[in-house]
Design an enzyme around this catalytic site. Structure first.
Site, PDB file in Angstrom:
ATOM      1  N   ASP A 158       0.842  -1.192   0.000  1.00 22.21           N
ATOM      2  CA  ASP A 158       0.000   0.000   0.000  1.00 22.21           C
ATOM      3  C   ASP A 158       0.885   1.252   0.000  1.00 22.21           C
ATOM      4  O   ASP A 158       2.113   1.141   0.047  1.00 22.21           O
ATOM      5  CB  ASP A 158      -0.914  -0.051   1.237  1.00 22.21           C
ATOM      6  CG  ASP A 158      -2.275   0.570   0.959  1.00 22.21           C
ATOM      7  OD1 ASP A 158      -2.373   1.409   0.052  1.00 22.21           O
ATOM      8  OD2 ASP A 158      -3.236   0.224   1.678  1.00 22.21           O
ATOM      9  N   ASP A 219     -10.447   2.547  -3.316  1.00 21.28           N
ATOM     10  CA  ASP A 219     -10.927   1.302  -2.702  1.00 21.28           C
ATOM     11  C   ASP A 219     -12.399   1.045  -3.022  1.00 21.28           C
ATOM     12  O   ASP A 219     -13.219   1.953  -2.977  1.00 21.28           O
ATOM     13  CB  ASP A 219     -10.831   1.401  -1.173  1.00 21.28           C
ATOM     14  CG  ASP A 219      -9.408   1.253  -0.681  1.00 21.28           C
ATOM     15  OD1 ASP A 219      -8.486   1.072  -1.507  1.00 21.28           O
ATOM     16  OD2 ASP A 219      -9.214   1.330   0.551  1.00 21.28           O
TER      17      ASP A 219
END
Ligand SMILES: *[C@@H]1O[C@H](CO)[C@@H](O)[C@H](O)[C@H]1NC(C)=O
Ligand SMILES: *[C@@H]1O[C@H](CO)[C@@H](O)[C@H](O)[C@H]1NC(C)=O
Ligand SMILES: *[C@@H]1O[C@H](CO)[C@@H](O)[C@H](O)[C@H]1NC(C)=O
Ligand SMILES: *[C@@H]1O[C@H](CO)[C@@H](O)[C@H](O)[C@H]1NC(C)=O
Length: 431
Positions: A158, A219
Site C-alpha cells: 500500500d 478502494d
C-alpha cells in the site's frame, strides 16, 4: 478499429516486458480480507470476524473444501492490521502475538498443505493506512527478506504515509528486493492509485516491469455506487490502461464484493461479468463461511472464470455506449473466441436491446453463442439481428466462439475484414 485488427495488434504489442518472476500469467484468484473484515481487531468481542489466524484458516478451509480452490481461487491474502504495533528487537515486522499466536510461517504452511497460497500486506511509507508499522525506504530489504523467510507468496504494498518521491524509489526497490530473496513472491502495487491512476504521473510501462498487478483507483466499498464508479473509471480510461495489461501484469479494479450486503443478484452478475471482461484479479472479500448459494454460483461460474482466465490476457473494452443506457463490452479470447457483455444502466424495467454481431464489427460468418449465466446456447449469423433482454443494473453475458479460419483468410487478404461470407459454410464450433 475492427475487432480482428485490434486483437492482432494487441497480441503483437505484448512484446512489452512483464515482471520476470514467472507468476500470474493469468489474473490471480483468491480471497482478500480487507473489504469485508477491515481492521476489526476486537477478538474478545468479535472472535469470528477479527483479523486473526483463525479468520485465515477458516477461509482456507472453505476455499479447499467448497470447490473454490479447484476453480482457481488459491490465494488467501492478509490485508492491513495483522502486525504488532512495534517491530521486534531486531527491527523486523512481527504479527500481533495475541491474534497470530502461531506466527506467519505456520499460516503459510497451513495454506501450502492445502494447495493454497498466502498473501501478506505492507505499506511503502512510515505507517500502514491503519497505523501499523510501514516499510520506509531503509526497511525494504529487511521486510522483503522477512516475507521470503516466512514463505509468503504474495505482497500487497500500500502507499499511505509516503510522498511521491519516496514512492518513486520505494516501489521499484521492493520489486528488486523481492527478486533478490530468490523466492517467487507476486507483487501488488497500490502506487498508481496514489498518483491519480493516469499518465504522465503514472508510467504503465514501468509498472508492468516491476509489479504483477496494481491498484489504479480508489478502494471498493460494499455498494452498487462504488462498483459502478469503478466500472466507469476503468472503461472511460480503457485506451490508457488497457494496453498495460497482459500475462504477468494486471490492472486491479479491486475486490469482488459479491456475497456481501451491497449488491443485488443482477448487480453481482454485473461485477463478475465486467471483472472477467477486464481480465481483473478475482479476489473475493466476503465471508465464505456464510455465503449464499446464489452468490456462490455467480462466483463459481465456470464460463465467467474461463473468460477471466483466458491465456491471451487481453483486457476487454467498452464498444458501445447507447443513449438508451445500454453499454456493450467485448473481450478477445484465445481460440478465436470472444466474450460480450450487454449492460443496462437503466432503472425502469428489463430493456430489449436489438443489435447484431456485424453491428458490433464481428467478421462475417456463423458464431456459436453461449449465455454465461443461463448456459443456453445458440447459433448466430453475423448479420442476424438479435434481441437481449437486460435487467436494470444487470447484464447479459455471452461466450462467443467463431469459425476462425474466416478471420485469418480475410486478414491475409489485405485486411478487408468485411469480405465475403464463408462460402464453404464452414462454421466449425470451437466450444
Ligand atoms: C529475478 O529476476 C530475474 C531476471 O529479471 C528472473 O530471471 C528471476 O526468475 C527472478 N527471480 C525471482 C525469484 O523472482
Ligand atoms: C516509463 O518507464 C519506461 C520503462 O521503465 C521507461 O523506458 C520510459 O522512459 C518511462 N516513460 C516516461 C515518460 O517516463
Ligand atoms: C466498427 O468499426 C467502425 C469503423 O472502424 C467504427 O467507426 C465503429 O465505431 C465500430 N463499431 C464498434 C461497435 O466497435
Ligand atoms: C484461430 O484462427 C487462426 C487464424 O485466424 C487459425 O490459424 C487457428 O487455427 C484458429 N484456432 C482455432 C483453435 O481454431
Amino acid at each position: 478499429m475492427h475487432l480482428a485488427v485490434l486483437l492482432v495488434a494487441s497480441v503483437l504489442s505484448v512484446g512489452t516486458l512483464a515482471l520476470d518472476n514467472g507468476l500470474m500469467r493469468t489474473p490471480p484468484m483468491g480471497w482478500l480480507a480487507w473489504e469485508r473484515f477491515r481492521c476489526d481487531i476486537d477478538c474478545d468481542q468479535d472472535p469470528k470476524n477479527c483479523i486473526s489466524e483463525n479468520l485465515f484458516t477458516d477461509m482456507a478451509d472453505r476455499l479447499s473444501q467448497d470447490g473454490w480452490k479447484d476453480l482457481g481461487y488459491v490465494y488467501v491474502n492478509i490485508d492491513d492490521c495483522w502486525s504488532s504495533k512495534e517491530r521486534d528487537e531486531k527491527g523486523r515486522l512481527q504479527p500481533d502475538p495475541k491474534r497470530f499466536p502461531g506466527g506467519i510461517p505456520k499460516l503459510a504452511r497451513y495454506m501450502h498443505d492445502r494447495g493454497l497460497k498466502l498473501g501478506i500486506y505492507g505499506d511503502m511509507g512510515t505507517l500502514t493506512c491503519g497505523g501499523y508499522p510501514g516499510t520506509p525506504l531503509d526497511k525494504i530489504k529487511m521486510d522483503a527478506q522477512t516475507f521470503a523467510e516466512w514463505e509468503v507468496d504474495m505482497l500487497k504494498l500500500d502507499g499511505c504515509y509516503s510522498n511521491e518521491i519516496e514512492q518513486q524509489q520505494g516501489y521499484p526497490l521492493m520489486s528488486k528486493a523481492l527478486n533478490a530473496t530468490g523466492r517467487p513472491i507476486a507483487y501488488s502495487c497500490s502506487w498508481p492509485a496514489y498518483q491519480g491512476g493516469l499518465p504522465p504521473k503514472v508510467n504503465y510501462t514501468q509498472l508492468g516491469e516491476i509489479c504483477n498487478l496494481w491498484r489504479n483507483y480508489g478502494d471498493i466499498q460494499d455498494s452498487w455506487d462504488s462498483v459502478l464508479n469503478i466500472i466507469d473509471w476503468f472503461f472511460d480510461n480503457q485506451d490508457i490502461i488497457g494496453p498495460a495489461a497482459g500475462p504477468g501484469r494486471w490492472n486491479d479494479p479491486d475486490m469482488l464484493i459479491v456475497g456481501d450486503f451491497g449488491l443485488s443478484t443482477d448487480q453481482s452478475r454485473t461485477q463478475m461479468a465486467l471483472w472477467a471482461i477486464m481480465a481483473a484479479p478475482l479476489f473475493m472479500s466476503n465471508d465464505l463461511r456464510t455465503i449464499s448459494s446464489e452468490a456462490r454460483s455467480i462466483l463459481q461460474n465456470k464460463l465467467a472464470i474461463r473468460i477471466n482466465q483466458d491465456p491471451l490476457g487481453f483486457q476487454g473494452r467498452r464498444l458501445v455506449k447507447e443513449k438508451s443506457g445500454i453499454e456493450v463490452f467485448w473481450r478477445a479470447l484465445s481460440d478465436n473466441a470472444s466474450a460480450l457483455v450487454f449492460f443496462s444502466r437503466r432503472t425502469d424495467m428489463p430493456y430489449r436491446y436489438k443489435t447484431s454481431l456485424s453491428k458490433l464489427n464481428y467478421t462475417s460468418g456463423y458464431y456459436k453463442v453461449v449465455d454465461v449465466f443461463t448456459q443456453k446456447g445458440s447459433s448466430l449469423k453475423d448479420s442476424e439481428d438479435f434481441v437481449v433482454s437486460v435487467n436494470p443494473t444487470g447484464v447479459v453475458m455471452w461466450y462467443v466462439s467463431a469459425p476462425a479460419q474466416l478471420n485469418l483468410r480475410q486478414f491475409q487478404n489485405g485486411g478487408n475484414m468485411k469480405g465475403p461470407a464463408d462460402r464453404r459454410g464452414d462454421h466449425r464450433v470451437l466450444l
